[in-house]
Motif scaffolding. Structure first.
Motif, PDB file in Angstrom:
ATOM      1  N   PHE A 181      -3.297  -3.573   9.883  1.00 33.19           N
ATOM      2  CA  PHE A 181      -2.782  -3.436   8.525  1.00 33.19           C
ATOM      3  C   PHE A 181      -2.530  -4.805   7.913  1.00 33.19           C
ATOM      4  O   PHE A 181      -2.956  -5.099   6.790  1.00 33.19           O
ATOM      5  CB  PHE A 181      -1.499  -2.606   8.558  1.00 33.19           C
ATOM      6  CG  PHE A 181      -0.963  -2.229   7.207  1.00 33.19           C
ATOM      7  CD1 PHE A 181      -1.773  -1.631   6.250  1.00 33.19           C
ATOM      8  CD2 PHE A 181       0.366  -2.459   6.873  1.00 33.19           C
ATOM      9  CE1 PHE A 181      -1.285  -1.269   5.004  1.00 33.19           C
ATOM     10  CE2 PHE A 181       0.863  -2.109   5.632  1.00 33.19           C
ATOM     11  CZ  PHE A 181       0.038  -1.511   4.701  1.00 33.19           C
ATOM     12  N   LEU A 182      -1.834  -5.670   8.670  1.00 36.70           N
ATOM     13  CA  LEU A 182      -1.536  -7.010   8.179  1.00 36.70           C
ATOM     14  C   LEU A 182      -2.816  -7.811   7.969  1.00 36.70           C
ATOM     15  O   LEU A 182      -2.960  -8.560   6.998  1.00 36.70           O
ATOM     16  CB  LEU A 182      -0.623  -7.726   9.167  1.00 36.70           C
ATOM     17  CG  LEU A 182      -0.143  -9.129   8.776  1.00 36.70           C
ATOM     18  CD1 LEU A 182       0.623  -9.088   7.458  1.00 36.70           C
ATOM     19  CD2 LEU A 182       0.722  -9.729   9.876  1.00 36.70           C
ATOM     20  N   ALA A 207       5.461  -4.887   6.494  1.00 31.93           N
ATOM     21  CA  ALA A 207       6.579  -4.528   7.367  1.00 31.93           C
ATOM     22  C   ALA A 207       7.271  -3.276   6.865  1.00 31.93           C
ATOM     23  O   ALA A 207       7.589  -2.368   7.645  1.00 31.93           O
ATOM     24  CB  ALA A 207       7.563  -5.692   7.466  1.00 31.93           C
ATOM     25  N   ASP A 208       7.482  -3.212   5.560  1.00 33.20           N
ATOM     26  CA  ASP A 208       8.163  -2.050   4.972  1.00 33.20           C
ATOM     27  C   ASP A 208       7.342  -0.773   5.185  1.00 33.20           C
ATOM     28  O   ASP A 208       7.886   0.288   5.504  1.00 33.20           O
ATOM     29  CB  ASP A 208       8.397  -2.265   3.477  1.00 33.20           C
ATOM     30  CG  ASP A 208       9.464  -3.309   3.197  1.00 33.20           C
ATOM     31  OD1 ASP A 208      10.227  -3.617   4.127  1.00 33.20           O
ATOM     32  OD2 ASP A 208       9.521  -3.807   2.051  1.00 33.20           O
ATOM     33  N   HIS A 260       5.874   4.092  -1.268  1.00 35.23           N
ATOM     34  CA  HIS A 260       5.840   3.949  -2.721  1.00 35.23           C
ATOM     35  C   HIS A 260       6.873   2.910  -3.168  1.00 35.23           C
ATOM     36  O   HIS A 260       6.580   2.071  -4.039  1.00 35.23           O
ATOM     37  CB  HIS A 260       6.126   5.290  -3.383  1.00 35.23           C
ATOM     38  CG  HIS A 260       6.309   5.214  -4.870  1.00 35.23           C
ATOM     39  ND1 HIS A 260       5.276   4.880  -5.733  1.00 35.23           N
ATOM     40  CD2 HIS A 260       7.418   5.383  -5.646  1.00 35.23           C
ATOM     41  CE1 HIS A 260       5.743   4.854  -6.981  1.00 35.23           C
ATOM     42  NE2 HIS A 260       7.028   5.156  -6.944  1.00 35.23           N
ATOM     43  N   GLN A 261       8.051   2.935  -2.596  1.00 34.41           N
ATOM     44  CA  GLN A 261       9.086   1.963  -2.943  1.00 34.41           C
ATOM     45  C   GLN A 261       8.675   0.554  -2.531  1.00 34.41           C
ATOM     46  O   GLN A 261       8.982  -0.419  -3.227  1.00 34.41           O
ATOM     47  CB  GLN A 261      10.407   2.357  -2.289  1.00 34.41           C
ATOM     48  CG  GLN A 261      11.021   3.618  -2.887  1.00 34.41           C
ATOM     49  CD  GLN A 261      12.199   4.138  -2.105  1.00 34.41           C
ATOM     50  OE1 GLN A 261      12.407   3.769  -0.941  1.00 34.41           O
ATOM     51  NE2 GLN A 261      13.000   4.995  -2.731  1.00 34.41           N
ATOM     52  N   SER A 272       9.669  11.331   3.504  1.00 33.62           N
ATOM     53  CA  SER A 272      10.502  10.131   3.393  1.00 33.62           C
ATOM     54  C   SER A 272       9.693   8.868   3.651  1.00 33.62           C
ATOM     55  O   SER A 272       9.901   7.833   3.010  1.00 33.62           O
ATOM     56  CB  SER A 272      11.677  10.211   4.368  1.00 33.62           C
ATOM     57  OG  SER A 272      11.213  10.315   5.708  1.00 33.62           O
ATOM     58  N   ALA A 273       8.729   8.946   4.579  1.00 35.02           N
ATOM     59  CA  ALA A 273       7.872   7.787   4.847  1.00 35.02           C
ATOM     60  C   ALA A 273       6.978   7.492   3.641  1.00 35.02           C
ATOM     61  O   ALA A 273       6.774   6.334   3.268  1.00 35.02           O
ATOM     62  CB  ALA A 273       7.020   8.043   6.084  1.00 35.02           C
ATOM     63  N   GLY A 274       6.438   8.554   3.022  1.00 32.76           N
ATOM     64  CA  GLY A 274       5.625   8.355   1.821  1.00 32.76           C
ATOM     65  C   GLY A 274       6.428   7.731   0.701  1.00 32.76           C
ATOM     66  O   GLY A 274       5.950   6.826   0.000  1.00 32.76           O
TER      67      GLY A 274
END
Length: 322
Positions: free
Chosen positions: A229-230, A317-318, A292-293, A286-288
């Motif tokens: 991902f990173l 990381a978030d 988004h946040q 909650s993960a989705g």
């Protein structure tokens, strides 16, 4: 006459307004980039200025001049500055020019395209002209959001939302531009009913690369591979435009996953339908929401001119924590 797909209701609304003695003299067409707002504006101008029996006829003198970009009574007002706004001097010149009657026919039109960075002072200078134009004066604005214009300006004009077309209409339009069915399907899979963005996707390798990075990022989340991902996100480097596109495509794909958890029949808006389907099976609500946040925080960091690679590292990381 360039064909304008979709938005039949918008076109009919404009047509009916012209039939009612041209009561409205100011219009705002708004919607995301690529939907054809300026194409719609040109079609409206063609119907307004056409002298043929069927409007727009495409063959009368007025239609030909408009198509060639030389109509003396139509001005596409010039942008200025780094942000692409409109200078005070330019707007003053427009207001002075408005005092002169048309050269051809009975209408004189000013098009302010891409008004998202039109500053308050400029809009206030235009306010009286928009509020009380001469009978022949017309103003057309385009923007991604109606909030680009001040409430005082919006209250004096007609605001109309321009929407994406259906995916089938988009494929047809792309094929009429000479795109192969295979390439059209690939573009529609990323940008759906937005014809302009589909064409940009096919013509600009950097956009295709960002879509590919977005799919890689989504796949990394599915496989819980933080390093991958990173690695995908780090390829954005310090390029803000590419990063903004990535965040938009990523956020839309997460949206699809969250919606499809509860109703898989809803139309998608993201760039990776297979990835979103897999996420829908294993990602909690909650993960989705956390992802988004994370997107919102990264946008805010970009606006605050935070070091972009650091902001993207925090984003990764978030998302993985979520």
């Amino acid at each position: 006459m360039e064909r304008f797909y979709g938005n039949a209701q918008v076109q009919e609304t404009l047509h009916q307004m012209l039939k009612r003695d041209r009561a409205a003299h100011g219009f705002l067409f708004y919607g995301e980039a690529g939907l054809g707002k300026k194409t719609l504006a040109k079609r409206f101008l063609a119907e307004l200025l056409c002298t043929g029996a069927e409007k727009p006829c495409g063959v009368c003198k007025s239609c030909r001049m408009l198509a060639d970009g030389v109509h003396p009574d139509v001005r596409f007002v010039e942008h200025s500055g780094k942000r692409g706004g409109f200078s005070v001097d330019t707007v003053r010149e427009v207001c002075m020019d408005l005092a002169s009657p048309p050269n051809e026919g009975d209408a004189k039109c000013y098009v302010f395209g891409d008004c998202d960075h039109m500053d308050t002072r400029t809009q206030n200078l235009l306010l009286k002209a928009v509020e009380e134009p001469p009978a022949y004066g017309y103003f057309i604005f385009t923007a991604t959001s109606p909030t680009a214009l001040l409430p005082t300006v919006r209250s004096r004009i007609v605001s109309l939302a321009v929407s994406p077309v259906t995916e089938q209409e988009c494929r047809t339009a792309l094929e009429e531009h000479g795109v192969s069915p295979e390439d059209a399907a690939e573009a529609v899979g990323v940008f759906h009913g937005n014809i302009g963005q589909c064409l940009n996707f096919l013509e600009n390798m950097p956009i295709r690369e960002v879509a590919g990075l977005t799919k890689s990022a989504i796949n990394s989340i599915i496989n819980k591979n933080e390093y991958a991902f990173l690695q995908a996100v780090s390829q954005l480097g310090k390029e803000r435009e590419r990063t903004a596109l990535f965040l938009s495509l990523f956020d839309r794909t997460i949206r699809d996953a969250m919606v499809w958890k509860y109703d898989p029949r809803v139309e998608g808006i993201g760039c990776d339908a297979p990835g979103a389907r897999k996420l829908a099976e294993r990602l909690s609500s909650s993960a989705g929401q956390a992802m988004h946040q994370a997107v919102d925080r990264t946008y805010a960091a970009m606006e605050a001119n935070v070091n972009l690679p650091l902001a993207l590292a925090a984003f990764c990381a978030d998302c993985m924590d979520g």
